[in-house]
Design a protein around this motif. Structure first.
Motif, PDB file in Angstrom:
ATOM      1  N   LEU A 173       0.833  -1.210   0.000  1.00 20.97           N
ATOM      2  CA  LEU A 173       0.000   0.000   0.000  1.00 20.97           C
ATOM      3  C   LEU A 173       0.865   1.256   0.000  1.00 20.97           C
ATOM      4  O   LEU A 173       0.529   2.261  -0.653  1.00 20.97           O
ATOM      5  CB  LEU A 173      -0.929  -0.016   1.213  1.00 20.97           C
ATOM      6  CG  LEU A 173      -1.931  -1.187   1.257  1.00 20.97           C
ATOM      7  CD1 LEU A 173      -2.718  -1.169   2.555  1.00 20.97           C
ATOM      8  CD2 LEU A 173      -2.863  -1.127   0.050  1.00 20.97           C
ATOM      9  N   LEU A 174       1.983   1.214   0.702  1.00 14.52           N
ATOM     10  CA  LEU A 174       2.900   2.357   0.698  1.00 14.52           C
ATOM     11  C   LEU A 174       3.505   2.557  -0.684  1.00 14.52           C
ATOM     12  O   LEU A 174       3.568   3.691  -1.199  1.00 14.52           O
ATOM     13  CB  LEU A 174       3.999   2.141   1.740  1.00 14.52           C
ATOM     14  CG  LEU A 174       5.162   3.143   1.747  1.00 14.52           C
ATOM     15  CD1 LEU A 174       4.658   4.577   1.888  1.00 14.52           C
ATOM     16  CD2 LEU A 174       6.155   2.823   2.846  1.00 14.52           C
ATOM     17  N   LEU A 175       3.953   1.483  -1.314  1.00 12.14           N
ATOM     18  CA  LEU A 175       4.544   1.603  -2.645  1.00 12.14           C
ATOM     19  C   LEU A 175       3.514   2.099  -3.657  1.00 12.14           C
ATOM     20  O   LEU A 175       3.828   2.904  -4.541  1.00 12.14           O
ATOM     21  CB  LEU A 175       5.111   0.249  -3.086  1.00 12.14           C
ATOM     22  CG  LEU A 175       6.320  -0.241  -2.288  1.00 12.14           C
ATOM     23  CD1 LEU A 175       6.671  -1.678  -2.672  1.00 12.14           C
ATOM     24  CD2 LEU A 175       7.529   0.663  -2.498  1.00 12.14           C
ATOM     25  N   GLU A 176       2.283   1.623  -3.519  1.00 13.95           N
ATOM     26  CA  GLU A 176       1.228   2.097  -4.418  1.00 13.95           C
ATOM     27  C   GLU A 176       1.023   3.591  -4.256  1.00 13.95           C
ATOM     28  O   GLU A 176       0.834   4.319  -5.235  1.00 13.95           O
ATOM     29  CB  GLU A 176      -0.068   1.339  -4.121  1.00 13.95           C
ATOM     30  CG  GLU A 176      -1.212   1.651  -5.072  1.00 13.95           C
ATOM     31  CD  GLU A 176      -2.047   2.845  -4.635  1.00 13.95           C
ATOM     32  OE1 GLU A 176      -2.664   3.490  -5.508  1.00 13.95           O
ATOM     33  OE2 GLU A 176      -2.076   3.135  -3.424  1.00 13.95           O
ATOM     34  N   ARG A 177       1.054   4.069  -3.018  1.00 11.41           N
ATOM     35  CA  ARG A 177       0.871   5.502  -2.768  1.00 11.41           C
ATOM     36  C   ARG A 177       2.015   6.312  -3.378  1.00 11.41           C
ATOM     37  O   ARG A 177       1.798   7.429  -3.882  1.00 11.41           O
ATOM     38  CB  ARG A 177       0.772   5.758  -1.266  1.00 11.41           C
ATOM     39  CG  ARG A 177       0.646   7.218  -0.859  1.00 11.41           C
ATOM     40  CD  ARG A 177      -0.597   7.843  -1.418  1.00 11.41           C
ATOM     41  NE  ARG A 177      -0.642   9.265  -1.139  1.00 11.41           N
ATOM     42  CZ  ARG A 177      -1.131  10.175  -1.974  1.00 11.41           C
ATOM     43  NH1 ARG A 177      -1.597   9.811  -3.157  1.00 11.41           N
ATOM     44  NH2 ARG A 177      -1.151  11.449  -1.644  1.00 11.41           N
ATOM     45  N   LEU A 178       3.242   5.777  -3.373  1.00  9.26           N
ATOM     46  CA  LEU A 178       4.370   6.504  -3.963  1.00  9.26           C
ATOM     47  C   LEU A 178       4.188   6.716  -5.454  1.00  9.26           C
ATOM     48  O   LEU A 178       4.600   7.752  -5.995  1.00  9.26           O
ATOM     49  CB  LEU A 178       5.672   5.723  -3.728  1.00  9.26           C
ATOM     50  CG  LEU A 178       6.270   5.721  -2.329  1.00  9.26           C
ATOM     51  CD1 LEU A 178       7.574   4.955  -2.331  1.00  9.26           C
ATOM     52  CD2 LEU A 178       6.484   7.136  -1.815  1.00  9.26           C
ATOM     53  N   LEU A 179       3.572   5.757  -6.128  1.00  5.19           N
ATOM     54  CA  LEU A 179       3.475   5.804  -7.587  1.00  5.19           C
ATOM     55  C   LEU A 179       2.180   6.422  -8.090  1.00  5.19           C
ATOM     56  O   LEU A 179       2.058   6.731  -9.281  1.00  5.19           O
ATOM     57  CB  LEU A 179       3.599   4.382  -8.150  1.00  5.19           C
ATOM     58  CG  LEU A 179       4.890   3.626  -7.819  1.00  5.19           C
ATOM     59  CD1 LEU A 179       4.795   2.195  -8.329  1.00  5.19           C
ATOM     60  CD2 LEU A 179       6.101   4.325  -8.410  1.00  5.19           C
ATOM     61  N   ALA A 180       1.208   6.596  -7.205  1.00  2.00           N
ATOM     62  CA  ALA A 180      -0.124   7.013  -7.655  1.00  2.00           C
ATOM     63  C   ALA A 180      -0.159   8.490  -8.043  1.00  2.00           C
ATOM     64  O   ALA A 180       0.533   9.320  -7.458  1.00  2.00           O
ATOM     65  CB  ALA A 180      -1.147   6.754  -6.551  1.00  2.00           C
ATOM     66  N   PRO A 181      -0.965   8.845  -9.055  1.00  2.00           N
ATOM     67  CA  PRO A 181      -1.176  10.245  -9.386  1.00  2.00           C
ATOM     68  C   PRO A 181      -2.033  10.905  -8.285  1.00  2.00           C
ATOM     69  O   PRO A 181      -2.672  10.191  -7.503  1.00  2.00           O
ATOM     70  CB  PRO A 181      -1.934  10.184 -10.716  1.00  2.00           C
ATOM     71  CG  PRO A 181      -2.590   8.835 -10.714  1.00  2.00           C
ATOM     72  CD  PRO A 181      -1.679   7.926  -9.930  1.00  2.00           C
ATOM     73  N   PRO A 182      -2.019  12.232  -8.199  1.00  2.19           N
ATOM     74  CA  PRO A 182      -1.300  13.167  -9.090  1.00  2.19           C
ATOM     75  C   PRO A 182       0.114  13.474  -8.581  1.00  2.19           C
ATOM     76  O   PRO A 182       0.388  13.316  -7.398  1.00  2.19           O
ATOM     77  CB  PRO A 182      -2.170  14.425  -9.010  1.00  2.19           C
ATOM     78  CG  PRO A 182      -2.749  14.385  -7.618  1.00  2.19           C
ATOM     79  CD  PRO A 182      -2.958  12.933  -7.296  1.00  2.19           C
ATOM     80  N   ALA A 183       0.966  13.910  -9.472  1.00  2.00           N
ATOM     81  CA  ALA A 183       2.320  14.404  -9.183  1.00  2.00           C
ATOM     82  C   ALA A 183       3.167  13.470  -8.337  1.00  2.00           C
ATOM     83  O   ALA A 183       3.720  13.873  -7.307  1.00  2.00           O
ATOM     84  CB  ALA A 183       2.244  15.776  -8.512  1.00  2.00           C
ATOM     85  N   PRO A 184       3.310  12.196  -8.745  1.00  2.00           N
ATOM     86  CA  PRO A 184       4.211  11.312  -8.003  1.00  2.00           C
ATOM     87  C   PRO A 184       5.661  11.688  -8.268  1.00  2.00           C
ATOM     88  O   PRO A 184       5.978  12.303  -9.288  1.00  2.00           O
ATOM     89  CB  PRO A 184       3.886   9.931  -8.571  1.00  2.00           C
ATOM     90  CG  PRO A 184       3.427  10.220  -9.970  1.00  2.00           C
ATOM     91  CD  PRO A 184       2.699  11.529  -9.901  1.00  2.00           C
ATOM     92  N   PRO A 185       6.571  11.324  -7.363  1.00  2.00           N
ATOM     93  CA  PRO A 185       7.984  11.646  -7.584  1.00  2.00           C
ATOM     94  C   PRO A 185       8.557  10.832  -8.739  1.00  2.00           C
ATOM     95  O   PRO A 185       8.224   9.646  -8.890  1.00  2.00           O
ATOM     96  CB  PRO A 185       8.652  11.268  -6.256  1.00  2.00           C
ATOM     97  CG  PRO A 185       7.743  10.248  -5.654  1.00  2.00           C
ATOM     98  CD  PRO A 185       6.353  10.622  -6.080  1.00  2.00           C
ATOM     99  N   PRO A 186       9.405  11.448  -9.573  1.00  2.00           N
ATOM    100  CA  PRO A 186      10.064  10.671 -10.640  1.00  2.00           C
ATOM    101  C   PRO A 186      11.127   9.763 -10.028  1.00  2.00           C
ATOM    102  O   PRO A 186      12.122  10.241  -9.470  1.00  2.00           O
ATOM    103  CB  PRO A 186      10.678  11.752 -11.526  1.00  2.00           C
ATOM    104  CG  PRO A 186      10.898  12.912 -10.608  1.00  2.00           C
ATOM    105  CD  PRO A 186       9.805  12.865  -9.588  1.00  2.00           C
ATOM    106  N   LEU A 187      10.903   8.487 -10.089  1.00  2.00           N
ATOM    107  CA  LEU A 187      11.848   7.525  -9.521  1.00  2.00           C
ATOM    108  C   LEU A 187      11.673   6.201 -10.237  1.00  2.00           C
ATOM    109  O   LEU A 187      10.688   5.967 -10.941  1.00  2.00           O
ATOM    110  CB  LEU A 187      11.636   7.359  -8.012  1.00  2.00           C
ATOM    111  CG  LEU A 187      10.263   6.934  -7.500  1.00  2.00           C
ATOM    112  CD1 LEU A 187      10.046   5.422  -7.582  1.00  2.00           C
ATOM    113  CD2 LEU A 187      10.063   7.386  -6.060  1.00  2.00           C
ATOM    114  N   LEU A 188      12.651   5.319 -10.025  1.00  3.96           N
ATOM    115  CA  LEU A 188      12.579   3.958 -10.548  1.00  3.96           C
ATOM    116  C   LEU A 188      12.427   2.999  -9.382  1.00  3.96           C
ATOM    117  O   LEU A 188      13.260   2.973  -8.481  1.00  3.96           O
ATOM    118  CB  LEU A 188      13.839   3.609 -11.346  1.00  3.96           C
ATOM    119  CG  LEU A 188      13.941   2.160 -11.828  1.00  3.96           C
ATOM    120  CD1 LEU A 188      12.804   1.812 -12.783  1.00  3.96           C
ATOM    121  CD2 LEU A 188      15.301   1.913 -12.494  1.00  3.96           C
ATOM    122  N   LEU A 189      11.346   2.236  -9.393  1.00  2.00           N
ATOM    123  CA  LEU A 189      11.157   1.161  -8.433  1.00  2.00           C
ATOM    124  C   LEU A 189      11.438  -0.159  -9.145  1.00  2.00           C
ATOM    125  O   LEU A 189      10.784  -0.480 -10.138  1.00  2.00           O
ATOM    126  CB  LEU A 189       9.726   1.162  -7.889  1.00  2.00           C
ATOM    127  CG  LEU A 189       9.318  -0.083  -7.090  1.00  2.00           C
ATOM    128  CD1 LEU A 189      10.119  -0.190  -5.792  1.00  2.00           C
ATOM    129  CD2 LEU A 189       7.817  -0.073  -6.796  1.00  2.00           C
TER     130      LEU A 189
END
Length: 426
Positions: A173-189
């Motif tokens: 759930l935490l990882l999903e929140r990191l990637l979810a819109p709007p304006a997620p941080p640009p990163l590679l998981l």
């Protein structure tokens, strides 16, 4: 120290990871790497991260892994946050202060290790006045998003998790929140996991469902090495000292018998077993050939299911001699590896296949006894987590002590707002 693996091939997969890294500068990218045990997921991930760290622009690599008996809330990302905490601790405090989101203490509530960062300890505690635990967790998740977004200015950010199949739902759930819109941080998981666990692991089922609409999600399925690359790996292993003096005919047999599985090939070349015995039989013979205390120590490390301190393992194995001599022998046989965590030395099996082979040869009663001894040894360690204590005593049949420690672990998970984990423990 673990022997450095030999890496050969995987050009297509490496190219896919490199492309994902380049794309992550503009938007978040998730890459799920799956494959059978021993197929080379960890080696691919390690090589990619080493190369990414050495490239330009600068890359912040936060890497971790899960263990089957790991016992912390948000365990899929806990070691990643450990590295984030170390990175922030090495930065000048004024620079860190400029990165911190408003609700950073809500994040520190989820991951207390962040409190060792001076700027976080001194942050305003206004967010902790929130009484609703769901809202507090939402703020903690959002604070991590903001922190990673600010860290991504001028650098690439990579979050890497190995053995994700042993993570937990709260982490998903935490990882999903990191990637979810709007304006997620640009990163590679990048998350690697065993394909055998794909249909049964709660974290994998939750994460795949949660991020299916998150945007740029890519998959890499590692299969057996082609024959030409398998042969090259066999020759490289032989020339690097794994199997000196092996004939071309033997290497041909090793290539056929391994079926393109790098771990199997490494074991066959190292022990000269092509055409002679199954890998399981080789491991059984190796374990049974060990002196008594060496074997006892290895069995404890395998049953622990996660890195365990040398002091605890020695106590559980009832070692009476020099445990460092035993550790040196087991490392030399590539049965365990060790690492330093502060002033502690921790041991783990060299590969999960080693762990599985050692545990499989134990009788039910012997396994029960080892879990009980591990529980008793951990009780003497003031830094021991309550959840492994609960697990070991439960398997050993001591339900009273198992319940006591499960309650303590559940309270701790609840305090960290890891709701799924706390419910299961209660």
């Amino acid at each position: 120290v673990a022997r450095r693996p030999v890496f050969v091939g995987r050009r297509v997969e490496r190219r896919a990871l490199d492309e994902a890294l380049r794309a992550s500068v503009a938007h978040p990218v998730a890459v799920l790497v799956e494959g059978r045990s021993g197929i080379g997921k960890s080696a691919l991930l390690r090589q990619f991260l080493e190369d990414a760290s050495a490239e330009r622009p600068p890359t912040l690599v936060l890497a971790g892994r899960c263990y089957q008996q790991e016992a912390v809330p948000y365990k899929a990302v806990d070691s990643v946050i450990d590295e984030l905490s170390d990175h922030l601790s090495e930065m000048p405090e004024p620079e860190v202060e400029g990165l911190l989101p408003r609700d950073v203490l809500a994040l520190a509530r989820l991951f207390p290790v962040l409190e060792k960062v001076g700027a976080i300890r001194n942050a305003s505690a206004s967010s902790l006045a929130v009484r609703d635990p769901l809202e507090l967790r939402r703020r903690g998740f959002s604070a991590l998003r903001v922190l990673l977004l600010r860290l991504s200015k001028g650098r690439r950010v990579v979050l890497a998790i190995d053995d994700l199949q042993w993570g937990d739902v709260d982490s998903a759930l935490l990882l999903e929140r990191l990637l979810a819109p709007p304006a997620p941080p640009p990163l590679l998981l990048v998350a690697a996991f065993r394909s055998e666990e794909k249909a049964s692991s709660p974290v994998l089922l939750t994460l795949r469902s949660a991020i299916s609409t998150a945007g740029d999600v890519r998959e890499i399925v590692l299969t057996e090495l082609p024959v030409a690359e398998t042969r090259l790996l066999a020759e490289t292993l032989a020339s690097s000292g794994r199997g000196p003096g092996l004939s071309p005919d033997f290497l041909d047999g090793a290539v056929r018998e391994s079926g393109g599985n790098p771990f199997l090939l490494d074991e066959i070349v190292r022990f000269g077993t092509a055409g002679k015995a199954s890998l399981e039989e080789v491991h059984r013979q190796r374990v049974e050939a060990l002196p008594g205390e060496d074997r006892a120590l290895l069995e404890v490390v395998a049953v622990a299911g996660r890195p365990v301190s040398t002091v605890v393992a020695s106590a559980a194995a009832r070692i009476t001699g020099d445990e460092q001599a035993l550790v040196t022998l087991l490392r030399g046989e590539h049965l365990v590896w060790s690492r330093s965590r502060g002033e502690r030395e921790e041991l783990d099996t060299y590969h999960n296949r080693i762990r599985e082979a050692v545990v499989a040869r134990l009788s039910k009663e012997a396994l029960k006894d080892l879990h009980w001894r591990l529980g008793c040894a951990l009780e003497g360690d003031p830094s021991a987590d309550p959840e492994p204590l609960s697990f070991h005593f439960l398997v050993a049949g001591d339900r009273v002590r198992a319940g006591t420690y499960a309650s303590v672990a559940a309270d701790r998970a609840s305090s960290a707002l890891a709701f799924d984990r706390s419910c299961r423990l209660y």
